[in-house]
Design an enzyme around this catalytic site. Structure first.
Site, mmCIF file in Angstrom:
data_model
loop_
_atom_site.group_PDB
_atom_site.id
_atom_site.type_symbol
_atom_site.label_atom_id
_atom_site.label_comp_id
_atom_site.label_asym_id
_atom_site.label_seq_id
_atom_site.Cartn_x
_atom_site.Cartn_y
_atom_site.Cartn_z
ATOM 1 N N GLY A 18 10.670 18.516 -3.102
ATOM 2 C CA GLY A 18 10.004 19.959 -2.579
ATOM 3 C C GLY A 18 8.825 20.342 -3.047
ATOM 4 O O GLY A 18 8.574 21.372 -2.548
ATOM 5 N N ARG A 46 -1.379 8.163 9.162
ATOM 6 C CA ARG A 46 -0.578 8.378 9.957
ATOM 7 C C ARG A 46 -0.623 8.987 11.053
ATOM 8 O O ARG A 46 -1.658 9.888 11.034
ATOM 9 C CB ARG A 46 0.792 8.820 9.092
ATOM 10 C CG ARG A 46 0.983 7.904 7.871
ATOM 11 C CD ARG A 46 2.107 8.551 6.999
ATOM 12 N NE ARG A 46 2.528 7.669 5.901
ATOM 13 C CZ ARG A 46 2.883 7.751 4.710
ATOM 14 N NH1 ARG A 46 2.911 9.475 4.429
ATOM 15 N NH2 ARG A 46 2.933 6.929 4.012
ATOM 16 N N ARG A 139 15.011 12.215 5.627
ATOM 17 C CA ARG A 139 13.932 12.020 6.286
ATOM 18 C C ARG A 139 13.781 10.716 7.467
ATOM 19 O O ARG A 139 13.243 10.933 8.345
ATOM 20 C CB ARG A 139 12.849 11.760 5.341
ATOM 21 C CG ARG A 139 12.649 12.881 4.495
ATOM 22 C CD ARG A 139 11.348 12.476 3.516
ATOM 23 N NE ARG A 139 11.087 13.510 2.605
ATOM 24 C CZ ARG A 139 10.281 13.444 1.620
ATOM 25 N NH1 ARG A 139 9.576 12.126 1.448
ATOM 26 N NH2 ARG A 139 9.871 14.242 0.725
ATOM 27 N N ARG A 150 11.641 3.988 -3.817
ATOM 28 C CA ARG A 150 11.407 5.450 -4.486
ATOM 29 C C ARG A 150 12.270 6.219 -5.431
ATOM 30 O O ARG A 150 11.981 7.012 -6.286
ATOM 31 C CB ARG A 150 11.481 6.358 -3.050
ATOM 32 C CG ARG A 150 10.263 6.245 -2.469
ATOM 33 C CD ARG A 150 9.889 7.447 -1.148
ATOM 34 N NE ARG A 150 8.967 7.156 -0.267
ATOM 35 C CZ ARG A 150 7.969 7.580 -0.610
ATOM 36 N NH1 ARG A 150 7.478 8.193 -1.673
ATOM 37 N NH2 ARG A 150 6.888 7.545 0.478
ATOM 38 N N ASP A 174 16.620 23.858 -6.925
ATOM 39 C CA ASP A 174 17.879 23.870 -6.232
ATOM 40 C C ASP A 174 18.260 24.960 -5.233
ATOM 41 O O ASP A 174 18.836 24.885 -4.339
ATOM 42 C CB ASP A 174 19.058 23.526 -7.204
ATOM 43 C CG ASP A 174 19.102 24.850 -8.232
ATOM 44 O OD1 ASP A 174 17.865 25.598 -7.989
ATOM 45 O OD2 ASP A 174 19.908 24.952 -9.070
#
Length: 201
Positions: A18, A46, A139, A150, A174
């Site tokens: 995050g 990208r 994702r 990963r 969290d």
């Protein structure tokens, strides 16, 4: 080595922790206080990525030559592509009087610690590996093998993040709002330019 200015801010954390979301929020809320250091990469853009905005896109030959000349503060290689932060990218931000924000990996953190940048080091911690895996799967951008890699990398990053002395603060993400509040409080307490001291924070 590097143009003097406000103390830079380094954000580090596993993919899916995050940190990018926290960073976007910080830059959006305080665009006049923070500037993002645009990294170099040898990977292809990208869809939607702009040169000089998301990354400075370059090739391996040019980047290797620039690294050899000492033009980079930190570099790392992932999936066969080089990534790095140039001295100029940091200087460009610091000359404006803004706090330069670097979003870098652990290898980069180790290298930055050997420079005279003296950054504030923040590690963004996911609640658990299980939650991290859930976020990465949501994702839906990678095959199983890439996802496993990963997660393996994330486990190593979390171990490094937990070690005393590696970071000034560990922010547990969290709850996004709480994590962002913790980040803001940490920056406002530690920004060197006390007069400018993020009055808005």
């Amino acid at each position: 080595m590097v143009q003097k200015g406000p103390r830079p801010l380094v954000l580090c954390g596993p993919s899916g922790s995050g940190k990018s979301t926290l960073l976007k929020r910080l830059l959006k809320e305080f665009p006049d206080k923070f500037g993002f250091s645009v990294s170099h990469t040898t990977r292809n853009p990208r869809p939607g990525e702009k040169d000089g905005v998301h990354y400075h896109f370059t090739n391996k030959e040019d980047m290797t030559a620039a690294v050899a000349k000492g033009e980079f503060i930190e570099t790392a290689t992932f999936s066969g592509n080089m990534y790095g932060t140039s001295k100029r990218a940091v200087d460009d931000v610091r000359r404006t009087g803004k706090i330069c924000v670097l979003d870098i990996e652990i290898e980069g953190v180790k290298q930055v610690k050997t420079t005279d940048l003296d950054p504030l080091l923040v590690f963004v911690m996911p609640p658990s590996i299980e939650e991290l895996e859930r976020r990465l799967r949501a994702r839906n951008t990678e095959c199983e093998e890439a996802l496993r890699k990963r997660l393996d990398t994330a486990i190593r990053e979390i171990e490094f993040g937990k070690q005393p002395g590696n970071f000034h603060i560990i922010i547990m993400n969290d709850n996004l709002d709480k994590a962002y509040t913790d980040l803001r409080e940490f920056i406002s307490k530690n920004t060197l330019d006390k007069d400018q001291a993020l009055r808005g924070l």
